[in-house]
Scaffold this active site. Structure first.
Site: not given
Ligand code: GAR
Length: 213
Positions: A11, A64, A92, A106, A108, A144
């Site tokens: 985190g 999921r 997701l 996001n 990456h 991604d």
């Protein structure tokens, strides 16, 4: 803007977002930190900064779809405007991503679209590329993938190992993720198909004008 940060372990990017958001003029408030992993070290940091935390453990769900539904329900209960994935290592479902379209970002650790997926630093070194870096992007159903908001380039040095390279990239991650969140919260991120244009981009916003800055 009410923001949720999703983490899976350390985190450190979440910490960078929280620290930035504590500035008085920051346009977003991090109202919850959610983890799929009850042992995520980052949860303690959030608690110590009085940010509510939540664990939704993927192991408690049969598939999921149900896991993602639980996350979606939680986000709705907190009236979340924007979801920041910060080392959230679960894929997701397209249903979830489309439900929250243009409201999930996001980070990456590569210069997307190069080196999607895992073991990115090892693969970047092995490719012989001279530069890699990090990317904050709008999330699309493909892994991604999605319009790029901010990037920073980092040189690959001759004696780099995946660890030394990861450490230098992480410094840049902690710089550009708060910048990207700020741009989102200021609603200056305009999405044109697969391309982002930043409204009124200024020269002092160095990551926008010079990704090596
Ligand atoms: C970060 O380097 C982030 O870019 C990467 O995981 C690390 C999480 O560290 N994310 C991905 O690889 C996603 N595809 P953190 O928990 O200390 O922020």
């Amino acid at each position: 803007m009410k923001v949720a940060v999703l983490i899976s372990s350390r985190g450190s990017n979440m910490q960078a977002l929280v620290k930035a958001s504590l500035a008085e003029d920051f346009p977003a408030e991090i109202v919850t930190v959610l983890s799929n992993n009850p042992d995520a070290a980052g949860l303690e940091f959030a608690k110590s900064h009085n940010i509510p935390t939540e664990v939704i453990n993927h192991r408690d769900f049969e598939n999921r779809e149900d896991f993602d539904q639980a996350i979606s329900d939680y986000m709705e209960s907190k009236q979340i405007d924007l979801i920041c994935l910060a080392g959230f290592m679960r894929l997701l479902t397209p249903e979830f991503v489309n439900r929250w379209r243009d409201r999930i970002i996001n980070i990456h650790p590569s210069l997307l679209p190069a080196f999607k997926g895992l073991h990115v630093h090892e693969r970047a070194i092995e490719s012989g590329a001279r530069f890699t870096g990090c990317t904050v992007h709008i999330v699309r159903p493909e892994m991604d993938d999605g319009p790029i908001i901010v990037q920073a380039a980092v040189p690959i040095l001759q004696d780099d190992t995946p660890d030394t390279l990861a450490a230098r990239i992480l410094v840049q991650e902690h710089r550009i993720y708060p910048e990207a969140l700020k741009l989102m919260a200021e609603r200056r991120v305009k999405i044109h198909g697969s391309v982002v244009k930043i409204e009124d981009a200024r020269e002092d916003e160095t990551s926008l004008t010079n990704p090596l800055a």
